[in-house]
Design an enzyme around this catalytic site. Structure first.
Site, PDB file in Angstrom:
ATOM      1  N   ASN A 255       0.808  -1.228   0.000  1.00  0.00           N
ATOM      2  CA  ASN A 255       0.000   0.000   0.000  1.00  0.00           C
ATOM      3  C   ASN A 255       0.841   1.278   0.000  1.00  0.00           C
ATOM      4  OD1 ASN A 255       1.011  -0.298   2.529  1.00  0.00           O
ATOM      5  ND2 ASN A 255      -0.893   0.164   3.610  1.00  0.00           N
TER       6      ASN A 255
ATOM      7  N   ASP B 149       5.474 -15.890  15.913  1.00  0.00           N
ATOM      8  CA  ASP B 149       6.520 -15.626  16.893  1.00  0.00           C
ATOM      9  C   ASP B 149       5.859 -15.380  18.243  1.00  0.00           C
ATOM     10  OD1 ASP B 149       9.206 -14.836  17.777  1.00  0.00           O
ATOM     11  OD2 ASP B 149       9.543 -14.340  15.669  1.00  0.00           O
TER      12      ASP B 149
ATOM     13  N   ASP C 249      10.524 -16.841  21.208  1.00  0.00           N
ATOM     14  CA  ASP C 249      11.624 -15.882  21.369  1.00  0.00           C
ATOM     15  C   ASP C 249      12.314 -16.040  22.734  1.00  0.00           C
ATOM     16  OD1 ASP C 249      12.845 -13.420  20.163  1.00  0.00           O
ATOM     17  OD2 ASP C 249      12.114 -12.491  22.015  1.00  0.00           O
TER      18      ASP C 249
HETATM   19  O1  TEU Z   1      16.846 -12.343  19.913  1.00  0.00           O
HETATM   20  C1  TEU Z   1      17.463 -12.795  21.066  1.00  0.00           C
HETATM   21  C2  TEU Z   1      18.837 -12.460  21.231  1.00  0.00           C
HETATM   22  O2  TEU Z   1      19.509 -13.033  22.071  1.00  0.00           O
HETATM   23  C3  TEU Z   1      19.401 -11.372  20.465  1.00  0.00           C
HETATM   24  O3  TEU Z   1      19.914 -10.482  21.377  1.00  0.00           O
HETATM   25  C4  TEU Z   1      20.433 -11.882  19.610  1.00  0.00           C
HETATM   26  O4  TEU Z   1      21.384 -12.609  20.347  1.00  0.00           O
HETATM   27  C5  TEU Z   1      21.106 -10.708  19.037  1.00  0.00           C
HETATM   28  O5  TEU Z   1      20.169  -9.996  18.306  1.00  0.00           O
HETATM   29  C6  TEU Z   1      22.163 -11.140  18.146  1.00  0.00           C
HETATM   30  O6  TEU Z   1      22.759  -9.976  17.781  1.00  0.00           O
HETATM   31  C7  TEU Z   1      15.465 -12.329  19.919  1.00  0.00           C
HETATM   32  C8  TEU Z   1      14.957 -11.795  18.607  1.00  0.00           C
HETATM   33  O7  TEU Z   1      15.333 -12.668  17.580  1.00  0.00           O
HETATM   34  C9  TEU Z   1      15.479 -10.408  18.412  1.00  0.00           C
HETATM   35  O8  TEU Z   1      15.126  -9.887  17.174  1.00  0.00           O
HETATM   36  C10 TEU Z   1      14.911  -9.559  19.526  1.00  0.00           C
HETATM   37  O9  TEU Z   1      15.465  -8.287  19.468  1.00  0.00           O
HETATM   38  C11 TEU Z   1      15.191 -10.148  20.903  1.00  0.00           C
HETATM   39  O10 TEU Z   1      14.938 -11.549  20.963  1.00  0.00           O
HETATM   40  C12 TEU Z   1      14.310  -9.517  21.940  1.00  0.00           C
HETATM   41  O11 TEU Z   1      12.989  -9.907  21.765  1.00  0.00           O
END
Ligand code: TEU
Length: 557
Positions: free
Chosen positions: A26, A101, A205
């Site tokens: 959009n 998620d 997560d």
């Molecule tokens: O990531 C978990 C996490 O441990 C991250 O800190 C990861 O190790 C880091 O990004 C690596 O550089 C999950 C999600 O995948 C991430 O996108 C989120 O920011 C995070 O949890 C918090 O919810």
């Protein structure tokens, strides 16, 4: 009544969609659900049979949706709940399942429960939904010395109060208190809500952070993750997961994949042993940590194939008949795999080496995941300035490096190349101005290499990486040898060759790869006969050597 579990995940190939970067329908420069619907035929053509969708719930987007303010709805920029239901239906019509998620270690600070807490920290009925403790020195200092994942202290003071709340990620992501049974009931309700709608599972997560040691004492100081022994794999983790499984997950034919941080093989066995009824599989990061020190991606070191092979040997052996592996090389938090893991971004080797890596990780026991854009060989953006980057993690750590010369010194210039936004640039559909992602300037810049790296070109060229993945997927799905087979690394010590066999009954699949720009001779190579060849990234083969980045896959039935 318990639903029969079909174990469909063992034949799944899962494609991860990062919704804000996939397809904008959009013209607001932001990906959305109708955009995803318009690309389902593309996914069908690739051959994947399941999608993992990163968070699409209402959120202030401080961490791109991993900060959820309402677990039962859809963020308006992504569309409506009706759009979501339509997408789910259109996926199911095409034989594609959907996992969402589940982000329940923390909520957003904009969640109504946390807003209520903010209004009156002493008396709010939601105080016990979060982890709230009195600060030291009459509130002048945080309750302890813990630090979190984004380079910050883990506590933030509540306004007009001597109380602090725990946040292991950004300030806008307060951690939930899983000790409180009401929190766990709420999580069960969230699960039931989406499962009843037809969702096929969840990626959970940072699920290994949900239980914290309750002493909240100071821990050994350091530069990162102070307190991790108190908040990773905490004392009640397995109990909480089992509770969710028994009461909700076991009642549906669904799968879960837990994102685990710094988990060992012994932890993993406990999490995924089917008899323990916790999770179906986990993402551990031993594979992606093979080019860094201490599991910290910014402490980069030169990739060595021998370390990666060792990780696969250990995990394949540990979970064979004991659980189930996930297989992945990219996600929305990792830099692109092309140009990493011994592969090469140059015009000559980009696709060849990506096919080599794909062959290597895809045919072991476990469920393979493909991250959007991986199938066309998208690369890092090669950012040079903080202004080009949106990601909260990058900016928090960048600020730390500006204040702390020591950290700046050890991270050096790896901060930009490891920024999570490398994986989050808009999907490159074609070579038009905004890569066919949008008609307007997107939320994050398009990689200028969209002129040569894009889906349109990949679909048109028969020998493209896309078509190679297509063949890998169709070979893999339903292949009993790979699904049930035992992994054997036949050349564990070789620096460049990765040759493994999957054996099941009297049958065998053999994968041969050369992770280098050199032609490599080895006597083992001539052992395998081209009449059993299933797939290769070269059309001609030498009997006793592998060409640069050559991959060959054989099947003996
Ligand atoms: O990531 C978990 C996490 O441990 C991250 O800190 C990861 O190790 C880091 O990004 C690596 O550089 C999950 C999600 O995948 C991430 O996108 C989120 O920011 C995070 O949890 C918090 O919810």
């Amino acid at each position: 009544m318990e639903t029969k579990k079909t174990n469909w995940y063992k034949d799944a190939v899962i494609y991860q969609i990062y919704p804000r970067s996939f397809k904008d329908s959009n013209d607001d420069g932001f990906g959305d659900i109708p955009g995803i619907i318009s690309k389902l035929d593309y996914l069908k053509e690739l051959g994947v049979n399941c999608v993992w969708l990163s968070p699409v719930y209402p959120s202030p987007q401080e961490d791109n949706g991993y900060d959820i303010s309402d677990y039962y709805n859809i963020y308006d920029k992504f569309g409506t709940l009706d759009d979501f239901k339509l997408m789910l239906n259109e996926m199911h019509k095409r034989g594609i399942r959907l996992i969402m998620d589940l982000v329940v270690n923390h909520t957003s600070s904009e969640h109504t429960y946390f807003k209520d807490l903010l209004k009156d920290p002493e008396h709010s009925k939601y105080r016990d939904y979060y982890i709230v403790r009195k600060g030291k020195k009459n509130g002048k200092k945080p309750p302890n010395n813990w630090s979190g994942f984004f380079g910050e202290k883990a506590w933030e003071r509540l306004p007009n109060s001597d109380l602090y709340y725990l946040h292991l990620f950004a300030k806008g992501q307060p951690d939930l208190n899983w000790e409180n049974p009401k929190v766990r009931e709420e999580v069960k309700n969230i699960l039931r809500y989406w499962f009843d709608m037809g969702v096929d599972g969840f990626r959970c997560d940072v699920i290994t952070l949900i239980s914290k040691k309750q002493d909240f004492k100071n821990r050994f100081p350091g530069i990162a993750l102070v307190g991790k022994d108190a908040y990773i794999n905490g004392p009640r983790l397995h109990e909480f997961l089992h509770e969710l499984n028994k009461e909700v997950i076991s009642k549906y034919d669904v799968m879960t994949v837990g994102e685990t941080v710094l988990s060992s093989i012994e932890d993993a066995k406990l999490l995924v042993a089917p008899s323990r009824e916790e999770l179906t599989m986990i993402f551990n990061f031993d594979n992606t940590d093979t080019d860094n020190y201490l599991g910290v991606k910014y402490l980069e070191r030169k990739f060595d194939l021998r370390r990666l092979k060792k990780v696969y040997r250990r995990w394949q052996a540990a979970l064979h008949n004991n659980g189930w592996n996930s297989l992945f090389i990219e996600n929305h938090d990792q830099r692109r795999s092309t140009g990493r893991f011994g592969t090469d971004e140059s015009d000559t080797y980009r696709e060849l080496s990506a096919k080599c890596l794909a062959s290597a990780y895809f045919l072991m026991q476990g469920t393979p995941f493909i991250y959007e854009g991986q199938e066309i060989g998208m690369t890092n953006y090669h950012f040079t300035s903080p202004d080009q980057i949106e990601d909260v993690e990058f900016h928090n750590i960048y600020n730390v490096t500006r204040k702390n010369k020591f950290i700046k010194f050890i991270i050096g210039n790896h901060l930009f190349e490891n920024s999570r936004d490398n994986a989050r640039t808009p999907m490159q559909w074609d070579n038009s101005k905004y890569a066919g992602f949008s008609n307007v300037s997107p939320w994050l810049a398009v990689n200028p290499n969209k002129d040569k790296i894009n889906a349109e070109d990949s679909l048109a060229r028969e020998d493209s990486l896309f078509h190679y993945y297509q063949k890998l997927i169709s070979f893999r799905v339903g292949n009993e040898i790979i699904k049930n087979g035992r992994f054997n690394d036949v050349l564990p010590h070789h620096k460049y060759l990765f040759i493994y066999e999957m054996t099941y009954e009297n049958k065998k699949v053999v994968v041969m790869t050369n992770f280098s720009k050199k032609t490599i001779k080895h006597k083992l190579i001539s052992k395998y006969n081209d009449s059993n060849l299933v797939l290769s990234n070269y059309s001609e083969h030498d009997e006793s050597s592998l060409k640069p980045y050559e991959a060959r896959i054989y099947e003996y039935n």
